[in-house]
Write a protein that holds these residues in place. Sequence first.
Motif, PDB file in Angstrom:
ATOM      1  N   ALA A 137     -52.556  51.603 130.805  1.00  0.00           N
ATOM      2  CA  ALA A 137     -53.130  51.611 129.453  1.00  0.00           C
ATOM      3  C   ALA A 137     -52.052  51.365 128.404  1.00  0.00           C
ATOM      4  O   ALA A 137     -52.278  50.636 127.426  1.00  0.00           O
ATOM      5  N   LEU A 138     -50.865  51.946 128.607  1.00  0.00           N
ATOM      6  CA  LEU A 138     -49.788  51.738 127.645  1.00  0.00           C
ATOM      7  C   LEU A 138     -49.277  50.301 127.674  1.00  0.00           C
ATOM      8  O   LEU A 138     -48.949  49.729 126.625  1.00  0.00           O
ATOM      9  N   VAL A 139     -49.222  49.707 128.857  1.00  0.00           N
ATOM     10  CA  VAL A 139     -48.816  48.303 128.958  1.00  0.00           C
ATOM     11  C   VAL A 139     -49.827  47.421 128.232  1.00  0.00           C
ATOM     12  O   VAL A 139     -49.464  46.509 127.475  1.00  0.00           O
ATOM     13  N   LEU A 140     -51.115  47.695 128.455  1.00  0.00           N
ATOM     14  CA  LEU A 140     -52.158  46.925 127.778  1.00  0.00           C
ATOM     15  C   LEU A 140     -52.072  47.130 126.269  1.00  0.00           C
ATOM     16  O   LEU A 140     -52.289  46.190 125.489  1.00  0.00           O
ATOM     17  N   ALA A 141     -51.733  48.352 125.843  1.00  0.00           N
ATOM     18  CA  ALA A 141     -51.603  48.624 124.407  1.00  0.00           C
ATOM     19  C   ALA A 141     -50.481  47.802 123.797  1.00  0.00           C
ATOM     20  O   ALA A 141     -50.610  47.279 122.674  1.00  0.00           O
ATOM     21  N   LEU A 142     -49.363  47.682 124.499  1.00  0.00           N
ATOM     22  CA  LEU A 142     -48.258  46.867 123.998  1.00  0.00           C
ATOM     23  C   LEU A 142     -48.657  45.393 123.887  1.00  0.00           C
ATOM     24  O   LEU A 142     -48.279  44.700 122.947  1.00  0.00           O
ATOM     25  N   VAL A 143     -49.439  44.926 124.876  1.00  0.00           N
ATOM     26  CA  VAL A 143     -49.925  43.541 124.831  1.00  0.00           C
ATOM     27  C   VAL A 143     -50.839  43.342 123.620  1.00  0.00           C
ATOM     28  O   VAL A 143     -50.726  42.342 122.891  1.00  0.00           O
ATOM     29  N   LEU A 144     -51.743  44.296 123.390  1.00  0.00           N
ATOM     30  CA  LEU A 144     -52.652  44.192 122.242  1.00  0.00           C
ATOM     31  C   LEU A 144     -51.885  44.256 120.931  1.00  0.00           C
ATOM     32  O   LEU A 144     -52.255  43.593 119.956  1.00  0.00           O
ATOM     33  N   LEU A 145     -50.824  45.059 120.890  1.00  0.00           N
ATOM     34  CA  LEU A 145     -49.997  45.130 119.692  1.00  0.00           C
ATOM     35  C   LEU A 145     -49.328  43.789 119.414  1.00  0.00           C
ATOM     36  O   LEU A 145     -49.256  43.338 118.260  1.00  0.00           O
ATOM     37  N   ALA A 146     -48.847  43.138 120.482  1.00  0.00           N
ATOM     38  CA  ALA A 146     -48.229  41.817 120.326  1.00  0.00           C
ATOM     39  C   ALA A 146     -49.262  40.775 119.894  1.00  0.00           C
ATOM     40  O   ALA A 146     -48.971  39.897 119.061  1.00  0.00           O
ATOM     41  N   VAL A 147     -50.472  40.873 120.443  1.00  0.00           N
ATOM     42  CA  VAL A 147     -51.542  39.943 120.053  1.00  0.00           C
ATOM     43  C   VAL A 147     -51.886  40.129 118.579  1.00  0.00           C
ATOM     44  O   VAL A 147     -52.076  39.158 117.837  1.00  0.00           O
ATOM     45  N   ASN A 148     -51.960  41.375 118.137  1.00  0.00           N
ATOM     46  CA  ASN A 148     -52.232  41.655 116.728  1.00  0.00           C
ATOM     47  C   ASN A 148     -51.150  41.050 115.837  1.00  0.00           C
ATOM     48  O   ASN A 148     -51.436  40.419 114.808  1.00  0.00           O
ATOM     49  N   ALA A 149     -49.884  41.247 116.237  1.00  0.00           N
ATOM     50  CA  ALA A 149     -48.767  40.690 115.465  1.00  0.00           C
ATOM     51  C   ALA A 149     -48.839  39.168 115.435  1.00  0.00           C
ATOM     52  O   ALA A 149     -48.537  38.540 114.406  1.00  0.00           O
ATOM     53  N   PHE A 150     -49.234  38.567 116.542  1.00  0.00           N
ATOM     54  CA  PHE A 150     -49.348  37.108 116.607  1.00  0.00           C
ATOM     55  C   PHE A 150     -50.365  36.594 115.597  1.00  0.00           C
ATOM     56  O   PHE A 150     -50.093  35.646 114.839  1.00  0.00           O
ATOM     57  N   PHE A 151     -51.542  37.200 115.556  1.00  0.00           N
ATOM     58  CA  PHE A 151     -52.576  36.716 114.650  1.00  0.00           C
ATOM     59  C   PHE A 151     -52.248  37.027 113.182  1.00  0.00           C
ATOM     60  O   PHE A 151     -52.610  36.253 112.294  1.00  0.00           O
ATOM     61  N   VAL A 152     -51.562  38.140 112.926  1.00  0.00           N
ATOM     62  CA  VAL A 152     -51.118  38.424 111.556  1.00  0.00           C
ATOM     63  C   VAL A 152     -50.124  37.358 111.102  1.00  0.00           C
ATOM     64  O   VAL A 152     -50.216  36.826 109.988  1.00  0.00           O
ATOM     65  N   ALA A 153     -49.160  37.052 111.972  1.00  0.00           N
ATOM     66  CA  ALA A 153     -48.193  36.000 111.641  1.00  0.00           C
ATOM     67  C   ALA A 153     -48.892  34.660 111.453  1.00  0.00           C
ATOM     68  O   ALA A 153     -48.549  33.883 110.548  1.00  0.00           O
ATOM     69  N   GLY A 154     -49.878  34.380 112.285  1.00  0.00           N
ATOM     70  CA  GLY A 154     -50.628  33.130 112.154  1.00  0.00           C
ATOM     71  C   GLY A 154     -51.372  33.044 110.848  1.00  0.00           C
ATOM     72  O   GLY A 154     -51.400  31.993 110.184  1.00  0.00           O
ATOM     73  N   GLU A 155     -51.969  34.154 110.426  1.00  0.00           N
ATOM     74  CA  GLU A 155     -52.703  34.171 109.159  1.00  0.00           C
ATOM     75  C   GLU A 155     -51.776  33.902 107.982  1.00  0.00           C
ATOM     76  O   GLU A 155     -52.072  33.084 107.107  1.00  0.00           O
ATOM     77  N   PHE A 156     -50.627  34.566 107.947  1.00  0.00           N
ATOM     78  CA  PHE A 156     -49.728  34.432 106.812  1.00  0.00           C
ATOM     79  C   PHE A 156     -48.974  33.100 106.823  1.00  0.00           C
ATOM     80  O   PHE A 156     -48.671  32.551 105.764  1.00  0.00           O
ATOM     81  N   CYS A 157     -48.669  32.556 107.987  1.00  0.00           N
ATOM     82  CA  CYS A 157     -47.961  31.269 108.000  1.00  0.00           C
ATOM     83  C   CYS A 157     -48.877  30.142 107.540  1.00  0.00           C
ATOM     84  O   CYS A 157     -48.420  29.174 106.934  1.00  0.00           O
ATOM     85  N   VAL A 158     -50.172  30.254 107.799  1.00  0.00           N
ATOM     86  CA  VAL A 158     -51.116  29.232 107.345  1.00  0.00           C
ATOM     87  C   VAL A 158     -51.294  29.302 105.827  1.00  0.00           C
ATOM     88  O   VAL A 158     -51.326  28.269 105.145  1.00  0.00           O
ATOM     89  N   THR A 159     -51.382  30.517 105.282  1.00  0.00           N
ATOM     90  CA  THR A 159     -51.599  30.660 103.840  1.00  0.00           C
ATOM     91  C   THR A 159     -50.316  30.466 103.038  1.00  0.00           C
ATOM     92  O   THR A 159     -50.378  30.168 101.846  1.00  0.00           O
ATOM     93  N   SER A 160     -49.142  30.645 103.670  1.00  0.00           N
ATOM     94  CA  SER A 160     -47.872  30.519 102.945  1.00  0.00           C
ATOM     95  C   SER A 160     -47.286  29.118 103.024  1.00  0.00           C
ATOM     96  O   SER A 160     -46.367  28.791 102.269  1.00  0.00           O
ATOM     97  N   SER A 161     -47.793  28.280 103.909  1.00  0.00           N
ATOM     98  CA  SER A 161     -47.275  26.916 104.061  1.00  0.00           C
ATOM     99  C   SER A 161     -48.111  25.958 103.230  1.00  0.00           C
ATOM    100  O   SER A 161     -49.300  26.207 102.977  1.00  0.00           O
ATOM    101  N   ARG A 162     -47.484  24.867 102.832  1.00  0.00           N
ATOM    102  CA  ARG A 162     -48.178  23.829 102.068  1.00  0.00           C
ATOM    103  C   ARG A 162     -48.171  22.527 102.852  1.00  0.00           C
ATOM    104  O   ARG A 162     -47.181  22.170 103.479  1.00  0.00           O
ATOM    105  N   LYS A 163     -49.287  21.839 102.766  1.00  0.00           N
ATOM    106  CA  LYS A 163     -49.442  20.596 103.510  1.00  0.00           C
ATOM    107  C   LYS A 163     -48.383  19.574 103.119  1.00  0.00           C
ATOM    108  O   LYS A 163     -47.940  18.772 103.945  1.00  0.00           O
TER     109      LYS A 163
END
Length: 345
Positions: free
Chosen positions: A6-32
């Motif tokens: 369960a703790l290993v899965l929690a770390l994976v989910l934490l990394a997935v959350n960080a990935f999508f947060v970074a994805g959200e902000f890099c899309v909104t902070s970048s300009r075409k």
Amino acid sequence: MSSGAALVLALVLLAVNAFFVAGEFCVTSSRKAQIDPLVEQGRRGAAAAQWALEHVSLMLAVSQLGITLASTGLGAVAEPALAHLFTAPLEAVGMPAGAAHAFAFVAALILVVFLHILAGEMVPKNLTVSAPIPVVLVLAPILVRIAKLVRPVVTVLNEFANIFVRLAGRTPQDEVAATFTVEEVAAIVERSQEQGTLDDDLGLLSGTLEFSEENVSDAMVALDTLVTLPLGCTPADLEQAVAKTGFSRFLVVDERGELAGYLHLKDVLYAADGTGREEAIPRWRVRTLPIVEADAEVEDALAAMQKSGVHLAKVRAHGAIVGVIFLEDILEELVGEVRDAMQRT
């Protein structure tokens, strides 16, 4: 599921959350506009980043879906596993089972929230905002693949969201804006000057921004203040006017007092040897003037001059000629007053 799994899965989910947060902000902070040159250079990930910025609404919906699922899963998996790990040591030191379970639950909840906010939200957000382009080049290919995979589900959710956007009186956008308004650029220039990162002592940047807000009527010269010559004047008349005023160009008016064009000093060089100095300048030597509207922007007047190859234009308001705008006056709107040795005070 064991606590370790369960703790290993929690770390994976934490990394997935960080990935999508970074994805959200890099899309909104970048300009075409920043990505397009990288696509032409063939940079890895640039094409996917370009696609992401052209479908920003979809990418944000995918990121929010990923963050929601990861956060929900993290709470469901990590909290019971940590509470179970904390309960046994507390009971071993003599704490009652009920109290130990309650304390372990609170401690596990606090730890999960702390890790979620810090590692799952704040760290990826701050890293991405500080360097959005490198991050979007790395994350965009994966985000785009996920988006295309779950697009049917996300499209339905996104359409529901757009309904509320329209109800709020706004138009949904699928692409990040790639331009700045004049006010935004002016604010950037002002802040940069305050911080000492931009030197604009001559006022060229500030003048350029103000220049784009000026109308032709602001820079024109009214008809009653113009120095003119009559149609049919001689080279001698023009030379006398040059000697008196220091000007090199003169408006020419016809018998009705209307502007017929203008003459430049070099238009009478044919009479430099004395031949024809007292004869009327031929009508074909009078240069025609383009017409610009008084409420047009000065950029439009400048474009008309560039197109016609002349340095002045007639200004029209409500169907009547009300003045003339000179190239020098347009330039003064940009860089301030322009003076030369021949100009009279």
